[in-house]
Design a protein around this motif. Structure first.
Motif, PDB file in Angstrom:
ATOM      1  N   TYR A   1       0.788  -1.328   0.015  1.00 54.75           N
ATOM      2  CA  TYR A   1      -0.171   0.157  -0.014  1.00 54.75           C
ATOM      3  C   TYR A   1       0.816   1.001   0.035  1.00 54.75           C
ATOM      4  O   TYR A   1       0.323   2.373  -0.022  1.00 54.75           O
ATOM      5  N   GLY A   2       2.182   1.147   0.062  1.00 53.17           N
ATOM      6  CA  GLY A   2       2.929   2.335   0.010  1.00 53.17           C
ATOM      7  C   GLY A   2       3.295   2.501   1.333  1.00 53.17           C
ATOM      8  O   GLY A   2       2.299   2.643   2.385  1.00 53.17           O
ATOM      9  N   ALA A   3       4.453   3.469   1.565  1.00 50.81           N
ATOM     10  CA  ALA A   3       5.135   4.061   2.887  1.00 50.81           C
ATOM     11  C   ALA A   3       4.249   4.926   3.374  1.00 50.81           C
ATOM     12  O   ALA A   3       3.029   5.467   2.453  1.00 50.81           O
ATOM     13  N   GLY A   4       4.082   5.518   4.554  1.00 45.36           N
ATOM     14  CA  GLY A   4       3.394   6.611   4.875  1.00 45.36           C
ATOM     15  C   GLY A   4       2.976   6.449   6.584  1.00 45.36           C
ATOM     16  O   GLY A   4       3.806   5.731   7.229  1.00 45.36           O
ATOM     17  N   GLU A   5       1.914   6.716   6.838  1.00 44.18           N
ATOM     18  CA  GLU A   5       1.307   6.658   8.081  1.00 44.18           C
ATOM     19  C   GLU A   5       1.594   5.256   8.471  1.00 44.18           C
ATOM     20  O   GLU A   5       1.172   4.280   7.871  1.00 44.18           O
ATOM     21  N   GLU A   6       1.885   5.023  10.096  1.00 42.02           N
ATOM     22  CA  GLU A   6       1.853   3.561  10.549  1.00 42.02           C
ATOM     23  C   GLU A   6       0.671   2.861  10.551  1.00 42.02           C
ATOM     24  O   GLU A   6      -0.555   3.674  10.989  1.00 42.02           O
ATOM     25  N   PRO A   7       0.441   1.899  10.183  1.00 46.35           N
ATOM     26  CA  PRO A   7      -0.896   1.016  10.317  1.00 46.35           C
ATOM     27  C   PRO A   7      -1.019   0.728  11.676  1.00 46.35           C
ATOM     28  O   PRO A   7      -0.272   0.781  12.552  1.00 46.35           O
ATOM     29  N   VAL A   8      -2.221   0.073  12.142  1.00 44.29           N
ATOM     30  CA  VAL A   8      -2.596  -0.550  13.047  1.00 44.29           C
ATOM     31  C   VAL A   8      -2.261  -2.130  12.893  1.00 44.29           C
ATOM     32  O   VAL A   8      -2.345  -2.542  11.662  1.00 44.29           O
ATOM     33  N   TYR A   9      -1.919  -2.933  14.047  1.00 44.58           N
ATOM     34  CA  TYR A   9      -1.644  -4.246  13.845  1.00 44.58           C
ATOM     35  C   TYR A   9      -2.627  -5.116  14.912  1.00 44.58           C
ATOM     36  O   TYR A   9      -2.732  -4.819  15.986  1.00 44.58           O
ATOM     37  N   VAL A  10      -3.019  -6.288  14.269  1.00 52.46           N
ATOM     38  CA  VAL A  10      -3.858  -7.200  15.097  1.00 52.46           C
ATOM     39  C   VAL A  10      -3.500  -8.633  14.944  1.00 52.46           C
ATOM     40  O   VAL A  10      -3.047  -9.062  13.641  1.00 52.46           O
ATOM     41  N   PHE A  11      -3.554  -9.638  15.911  1.00 48.03           N
ATOM     42  CA  PHE A  11      -3.292 -10.969  15.570  1.00 48.03           C
ATOM     43  C   PHE A  11      -4.586 -11.549  16.259  1.00 48.03           C
ATOM     44  O   PHE A  11      -5.036 -11.212  17.338  1.00 48.03           O
ATOM     45  N   SER A  12      -5.269 -12.330  15.329  1.00 51.07           N
ATOM     46  CA  SER A  12      -6.337 -13.323  15.665  1.00 51.07           C
ATOM     47  C   SER A  12      -6.196 -14.747  15.588  1.00 51.07           C
ATOM     48  O   SER A  12      -5.741 -14.962  14.320  1.00 51.07           O
ATOM     49  N   PRO A  13      -6.283 -15.582  16.561  1.00 53.33           N
ATOM     50  CA  PRO A  13      -6.037 -16.865  16.451  1.00 53.33           C
ATOM     51  C   PRO A  13      -7.013 -17.811  15.573  1.00 53.33           C
ATOM     52  O   PRO A  13      -8.311 -17.402  15.492  1.00 53.33           O
ATOM     53  N   GLY A  14      -6.753 -19.000  15.436  1.00 55.13           N
ATOM     54  CA  GLY A  14      -7.782 -19.933  15.045  1.00 55.13           C
ATOM     55  C   GLY A  14      -8.287 -20.757  16.304  1.00 55.13           C
ATOM     56  O   GLY A  14      -7.501 -20.312  17.560  1.00 55.13           O
TER      57      GLY A  14
ATOM     58  N   LEU B   1      -5.668 -21.002  19.638  1.00 55.99           N
ATOM     59  CA  LEU B   1      -4.497 -21.503  19.209  1.00 55.99           C
ATOM     60  C   LEU B   1      -3.500 -20.440  19.073  1.00 55.99           C
ATOM     61  O   LEU B   1      -3.603 -19.388  19.042  1.00 55.99           O
ATOM     62  N   THR B   2      -2.163 -20.648  18.702  1.00 53.87           N
ATOM     63  CA  THR B   2      -1.203 -19.721  18.486  1.00 53.87           C
ATOM     64  C   THR B   2      -0.937 -19.583  17.049  1.00 53.87           C
ATOM     65  O   THR B   2      -0.216 -18.591  16.546  1.00 53.87           O
ATOM     66  N   ILE B   3      -1.585 -20.232  16.171  1.00 51.45           N
ATOM     67  CA  ILE B   3      -1.407 -20.136  14.832  1.00 51.45           C
ATOM     68  C   ILE B   3      -3.042 -19.136  14.747  1.00 51.45           C
ATOM     69  O   ILE B   3      -3.816 -19.272  15.305  1.00 51.45           O
ATOM     70  N   GLY B   4      -2.856 -18.335  13.557  1.00 55.14           N
ATOM     71  CA  GLY B   4      -4.018 -17.360  13.394  1.00 55.14           C
ATOM     72  C   GLY B   4      -4.062 -16.519  12.147  1.00 55.14           C
ATOM     73  O   GLY B   4      -3.200 -16.763  11.333  1.00 55.14           O
ATOM     74  N   THR B   5      -4.520 -15.395  12.138  1.00 55.78           N
ATOM     75  CA  THR B   5      -4.630 -14.451  11.195  1.00 55.78           C
ATOM     76  C   THR B   5      -3.875 -13.108  11.643  1.00 55.78           C
ATOM     77  O   THR B   5      -4.235 -12.359  12.682  1.00 55.78           O
ATOM     78  N   TYR B   6      -3.081 -12.544  10.732  1.00 54.64           N
ATOM     79  CA  TYR B   6      -2.128 -11.266  11.095  1.00 54.64           C
ATOM     80  C   TYR B   6      -2.846 -10.102  10.261  1.00 54.64           C
ATOM     81  O   TYR B   6      -2.998 -10.452   9.215  1.00 54.64           O
ATOM     82  N   PHE B   7      -3.094  -8.979  10.803  1.00 54.61           N
ATOM     83  CA  PHE B   7      -3.722  -7.848  10.133  1.00 54.61           C
ATOM     84  C   PHE B   7      -2.769  -6.478  10.412  1.00 54.61           C
ATOM     85  O   PHE B   7      -2.150  -6.425  11.280  1.00 54.61           O
ATOM     86  N   ALA B   8      -2.585  -5.737   9.238  1.00 52.93           N
ATOM     87  CA  ALA B   8      -2.179  -4.466   9.324  1.00 52.93           C
ATOM     88  C   ALA B   8      -2.929  -3.681   8.515  1.00 52.93           C
ATOM     89  O   ALA B   8      -3.604  -4.013   7.292  1.00 52.93           O
ATOM     90  N   ALA B   9      -3.670  -2.574   8.956  1.00 52.33           N
ATOM     91  CA  ALA B   9      -4.648  -1.846   8.490  1.00 52.33           C
ATOM     92  C   ALA B   9      -4.698  -0.187   8.689  1.00 52.33           C
ATOM     93  O   ALA B   9      -3.869   0.272   9.894  1.00 52.33           O
TER      94      ALA B   9
END
Ligand code: GLA
Length: 389
Positions: A14-27, A48-56
């Motif tokens: 998405y290009g550099a710029g403002e810092e995104p927010v980060y989330v981890f959500s498990p299975g 679980l310790t496996i899951g979905t990572y988000f940056a937004a």
């Protein structure tokens, strides 16, 4: 995926710029209590310790763009806040879009800016470890962080179920979203789905591991079969309500069920209801055994759960049955059963440390010989629920 890797992947997309927010959500994996959550019964899942990572990150316009690191070939999928309707052709993006929609419907919280969302997950796809619920709950947390909303995790879970039911059209219960939102490291959640009262139970499996075996079967009819089982249970309950005062199958003990089951006019529905009643009671007993340190007793009830899902609820099939029956033959396997909705997906087993390699080798070999393709195995750990990363 480290935060640095996630950050780089986001900026690359998405290009550099403002810092995104980060989330981890498990299975999640459910240890016992299957197909009880829409019958007002108990479940016993863990995150679980496996899951979905988000940056937004917010955008200046009303576009909502998604990029999945798991499906790079799909490219950036573009949606808009001006049309929140479900769109079949937009694939997985209907899960996060369903959350944007549900926040509006349930809480009157409307995103006032578009967003760029990057996702990457390490939950094996179609495994029945709830990758979709992981995305839903994770997206709820992303919305909280981007817009300064403070919907608590338990409520995000309900919102996730609401969007799954009303936006994505799967009539699921609350177990998956709840386990994912409320998970706690090294604990399973003993949840009463009738009241949402819950208790954490430490899983102190010293000298043992939780092993997940995936059938790798394509789960074609799973959703329609799932909805069919729900209807069968609802009909059986309505028949029982003609003769006894009861709110849900989960309210019945075995004796009351046996004394009144003739009110259910179809033998298949008797079996479905019997599973719901017995599985709920089994779950309550299993948690008591575990709390008393009787892991072997807990494992035996896991095995009984599988038999009931195979014979009475009929949601297993040859792939899951083969994995479980091969597992039962291995010494050092404390318990093994299918987990999740069934019709494919995976099994969960408690295996003594010294038997894990043999388990994977033997079950894997015999599964492939019988089914014609390979299973996959994961030794998993119990982690915390959805959180800022
Ligand atoms: C799926 C659903 C859950 C639950 C399980 C079966 O995972 O999403 O709500 O009903 O099946 O126990």
């Amino acid at each position: 995926m480290t935060k640095e890797e996630l950050r780089e992947a986001f900026f690359k997309q998405y290009g550099a710029g403002e810092e995104p927010v980060y989330v981890f959500s498990p299975g999640r994996v459910n240890l016992i209590g299957e197909h009880t959550d829409y019958n007002g019964g108990h479940v016993f899942p863990c995150a679980l310790t496996i899951g979905t990572y988000f940056a937004a990150r917010k955008r200046a316009d009303r576009k909502v763009r998604f990029f999945s690191g798991n499906y790079p070939q799909a490219g950036t999928v573009e949606r808009t806040l001006d049309s929140l309707d479900y769109e079949k052709s937009k694939g997985f993006t209907n899960y996060p879009m369903g959350m944007i929609w549900a926040y509006g419907v349930r809480y009157g919280l409307h995103a006032d800016a578009g967003m760029d969302v990057y996702l990457w997950g390490n939950i094996p796809s179609a495994s029945g470890l709830s990758s979709s619920a992981s995305v839903e709950v994770g997206m709820g947390k992303v919305l909280n962080l981007l817009f300064g909303w403070d919907i608590p995790n338990q409520e995000i879970a309900l919102c996730g179920q609401y969007s799954e039911n009303n936006y994505n059209g799967v009539n699921c219960g609350i177990m998956d979203q709840f386990a994912i939102a409320m998970g706690k490291k090294d604990n399973a959640i003993f949840l009463d789905t009738a009241t949402l009262e819950y208790e954490y139970a430490p899983i102190a499996l010293s000298g043992m591991k939780i092993v997940i075996a995936c059938t790798n079967k394509k789960r074609g009819l799973a959703d329609s079969k799932y909805n069919e089982r729900r209807t069968e249970c609802e009909t059986a309950l309505a028949e029982l309500q003609k003769v006894i005062d009861v709110n849900a199958l989960g309210d019945l003990d075995e004796e009351t069920f046996e004394a009144n089951k003739d009110a259910i006019k179809d033998p298949v529905r008797v079996k479905r209801a019997r599973h719901a009643v017995y599985e709920n009671r089994r779950t309550v007993r299993a948690v008591e055994l575990l709390k008393g340190g009787d892991v072997a007793g807990f494992g035996r009830l896991m095995n009984d759960s599988h038999v009931s899902l195979r014979d009475d609820y009929e949601v297993t099939g040859i792939e899951l049955d083969t994995l479980v029956e091969e597992a039962w033959k291995i010494s050092g396997v404390v318990g093994s059963r299918m987990t999740g909705a069934g019709f494919g997906g995976c099994t969960v087993s408690i295996v003594e440390d010294g038997a894990v390699d043999r388990f994977i080798e033997e079950v894997g070999k015999n599964y492939e010989a019988k089914i014609g393709y390979a299973a996959s195995f994961y030794v998993v750990e119990i982690g915390d629920g959805t959180r800022e990363y």
